[in-house]
Design an enzyme around this catalytic site. Structure first.
Site, PDB file in Angstrom:
ATOM      1  N   ARG A 158       3.544  -1.337  10.911  1.00  0.00           N
ATOM      2  CA  ARG A 158       3.546  -2.687  10.327  1.00  0.00           C
ATOM      3  C   ARG A 158       4.313  -2.666   9.009  1.00  0.00           C
ATOM      4  O   ARG A 158       4.019  -1.857   8.123  1.00  0.00           O
ATOM      5  CB  ARG A 158       2.123  -3.189  10.091  1.00  0.00           C
ATOM      6  CG  ARG A 158       2.075  -4.695   9.869  1.00  0.00           C
ATOM      7  CD  ARG A 158       0.702  -5.205   9.524  1.00  0.00           C
ATOM      8  NE  ARG A 158       0.496  -6.568  10.026  1.00  0.00           N
ATOM      9  CZ  ARG A 158      -0.281  -7.459   9.413  1.00  0.00           C
ATOM     10  NH1 ARG A 158      -0.923  -7.134   8.314  1.00  0.00           N
ATOM     11  NH2 ARG A 158      -0.439  -8.672   9.923  1.00  0.00           N
ATOM     12  N   GLY A 177      -4.273 -13.762  12.672  1.00  0.00           N
ATOM     13  CA  GLY A 177      -5.324 -13.200  11.815  1.00  0.00           C
ATOM     14  C   GLY A 177      -6.516 -14.137  11.721  1.00  0.00           C
ATOM     15  O   GLY A 177      -7.454 -14.073  12.517  1.00  0.00           O
ATOM     16  N   ARG A 178      -6.442 -15.056  10.752  1.00  0.00           N
ATOM     17  CA  ARG A 178      -7.610 -15.879  10.460  1.00  0.00           C
ATOM     18  C   ARG A 178      -8.078 -16.710  11.651  1.00  0.00           C
ATOM     19  O   ARG A 178      -9.282 -16.961  11.798  1.00  0.00           O
ATOM     20  CB  ARG A 178      -7.314 -16.757   9.245  1.00  0.00           C
ATOM     21  CG  ARG A 178      -7.373 -15.934   7.944  1.00  0.00           C
ATOM     22  CD  ARG A 178      -6.779 -16.644   6.759  1.00  0.00           C
ATOM     23  NE  ARG A 178      -5.311 -16.626   6.819  1.00  0.00           N
ATOM     24  CZ  ARG A 178      -4.540 -16.901   5.769  1.00  0.00           C
ATOM     25  NH1 ARG A 178      -5.081 -17.230   4.625  1.00  0.00           N
ATOM     26  NH2 ARG A 178      -3.234 -16.873   5.879  1.00  0.00           N
ATOM     27  N   TYR A 188       0.842  -1.205   0.000  1.00  0.00           N
ATOM     28  CA  TYR A 188       0.000   0.000   0.000  1.00  0.00           C
ATOM     29  C   TYR A 188       0.871   1.247   0.000  1.00  0.00           C
ATOM     30  O   TYR A 188       2.093   1.155  -0.204  1.00  0.00           O
ATOM     31  CB  TYR A 188      -0.993  -0.069   1.163  1.00  0.00           C
ATOM     32  CG  TYR A 188      -1.919  -1.249   1.019  1.00  0.00           C
ATOM     33  CD1 TYR A 188      -1.912  -2.287   1.937  1.00  0.00           C
ATOM     34  CD2 TYR A 188      -2.763  -1.353  -0.088  1.00  0.00           C
ATOM     35  CE1 TYR A 188      -2.734  -3.391   1.788  1.00  0.00           C
ATOM     36  CE2 TYR A 188      -3.589  -2.454  -0.256  1.00  0.00           C
ATOM     37  CZ  TYR A 188      -3.570  -3.469   0.677  1.00  0.00           C
ATOM     38  OH  TYR A 188      -4.382  -4.567   0.510  1.00  0.00           O
ATOM     39  N   GLY A 217       1.176 -16.696   9.904  1.00  0.00           N
ATOM     40  CA  GLY A 217       0.989 -18.142   9.921  1.00  0.00           C
ATOM     41  C   GLY A 217       1.543 -18.843  11.145  1.00  0.00           C
ATOM     42  O   GLY A 217       1.849 -20.032  11.093  1.00  0.00           O
TER      43      GLY A 217
END
Ligand code: 8OZ
Length: 362
Positions: free
Chosen positions: A227, A316-317, A180, A295
């Protein structure tokens, strides 16, 4: 007990455990106006047992938007919406910081004010897709920010930090990762400017430095995180020498006295490379607290924090599917299955209806 489940201070942020909720785009802001809602408040409050919640990326201006239905933090209505979220998280005993986001070239003209071209350091289209009304789409051709426009974007970050405090956030995280805007300025694959913001590394780091100065002028530096994703090529980003580039980027952070550095240690949305040798080398350069991501499972997180190299781990997930993740990790309970079809967009299903452990065991 394992150090992962013990308190930690990240700058001014005192956290009860080191299991953090990573920033997760969920595309569930209210139209029109990209406003946070009571439903968003419920989702975040359910996850208040995280040591710290890092909010989904929230765009600092209309031009900073790159995907359908992501929330902003530049209007009074959006600030009022975020207040619902922070009040609910605080009432549930949690802590939350706002991830300040500008997508730069990773956007589409249909998401831009007056359907204008997305802005970027250079007019180089990203090899990336975004999702707009009706589904996935290639990102649009960006236009280069004029030198005298850059100051306005820097001010937008400062105003967003001020708005985050007004909305009741405990701090902010600057999104400088994943291809970004800030990442686009830092890397030589996306920044071919010939003014003071491009060319040599110190010039490519100028935007990062000015944005941080603008943020810390509005909120204490020990409530500000950053980040990075040095080794990711997500969203079509690249650099000819990531180790040199991000060694310089991390050294540029040190004078600010920030709360933490949050690092995506490999390719975003995969699990390769967490803990790679280069990561350990970069970690040593940062004179502050370090949050690892990418992960990690329970065993990896326990080992990384016990080693002393990592102060906290962002999940995260796993936090999407397990509102009570810290408890499940601590007692080594099974984790809920993730429903990928409801990660992005939609309403309550796949958002606020994942079961808590006691509901399951009762
Ligand atoms: C903010 C995101 C990032 O940082 O990768 C994002 C955006 C859209 C989908 C997933 C993630």
């Amino acid at each position: 007990t394992e150090k992962l489940f013990t308190p930690v201070k990240l700058g001014a942020l005192s956290l009860p455990n080191r299991v953090l909720m990573a920033p997760l785009t969920r595309n569930r802001a209210k139209r029109p106006g990209d406003v946070p809602t009571q439903m968003n408040a419920r989702y975040y409050a359910q996850r208040a047992s995280a040591g710290l919640i890092i909010s989904e990326g929230t765009q600092i201006s209309p031009e900073g938007k790159g995907y359908i239905d992501t929330p902003g933090i530049y209007s009074d209505e959006q600030v009022a919406g975020w207040r619902l979220v922070t009040d609910a998280v605080h009432e549930a005993g949690g802590r939350i910081v706002a991830q300040l986001w500008h997508v730069g070239r990773v956007s589409h003209i249909s998401l831009q004010p007056d359907s204008q071209a997305p802005v970027a350091p250079s007019a180089i289209r990203a090899e990336a897709k975004t999702y707009i009304e009706g589904g996935f789409s290639d990102v649009s051709d960006p236009r280069e920010l004029k030198t005298d426009e850059i100051g306005h974007v820097v001010e937008d970050y400062g105003r967003a930090a001020k708005n985050a405090l007004a909305a009741g956030f405990d701090g902010v995280e600057l999104h400088a990762a994943n291809g970004y805007l800030v990442d686009q300025f830092i890397r030589d694959g996306s920044n071919t400017r010939e003014d003071a913001y491009g060319g040599p590394l110190q010039n490519r780091l100028r935007f990062l430095r000015e944005v941080l100065e603008s943020i810390v002028a509005n909120i204490d530096a020990d409530r500000v995180g950053v980040r990075f994703a040095p080794f990711s090529n997500g969203n079509g980003i690249s650099d000819s020498d990531p180790m040199t580039t991000f060694s310089g980027a991390i050294e540029a952070l040190n004078p600010f006295g920030l709360a933490y550095l949050h690092m995506v240690e490999g390719q975003i949305r995969t699990t390769e490379a967490a803990g790679r040798a280069e990561v350990a080398e970069l970690r040593k350069l940062f004179k502050g607290s370090y949050v690892a991501n990418n992960g990690y499972d329970r065993d990896m997180a326990i080992k990384a924090v016990a080693s002393g190299a990592v102060d906290a781990v962002a999940f995260g997930r796993d936090f999407i599917a397990n509102p009570d993740l810290p408890k499940r990790l601590e007692i080594n309970a099974p984790l809920n299955e993730q429903d990928r079809d409801t990660f992005y967009g939609g309403q309550e299903h796949g958002y606020t209806d994942y079961p808590f452990l006691d509901a399951v065991s009762a």
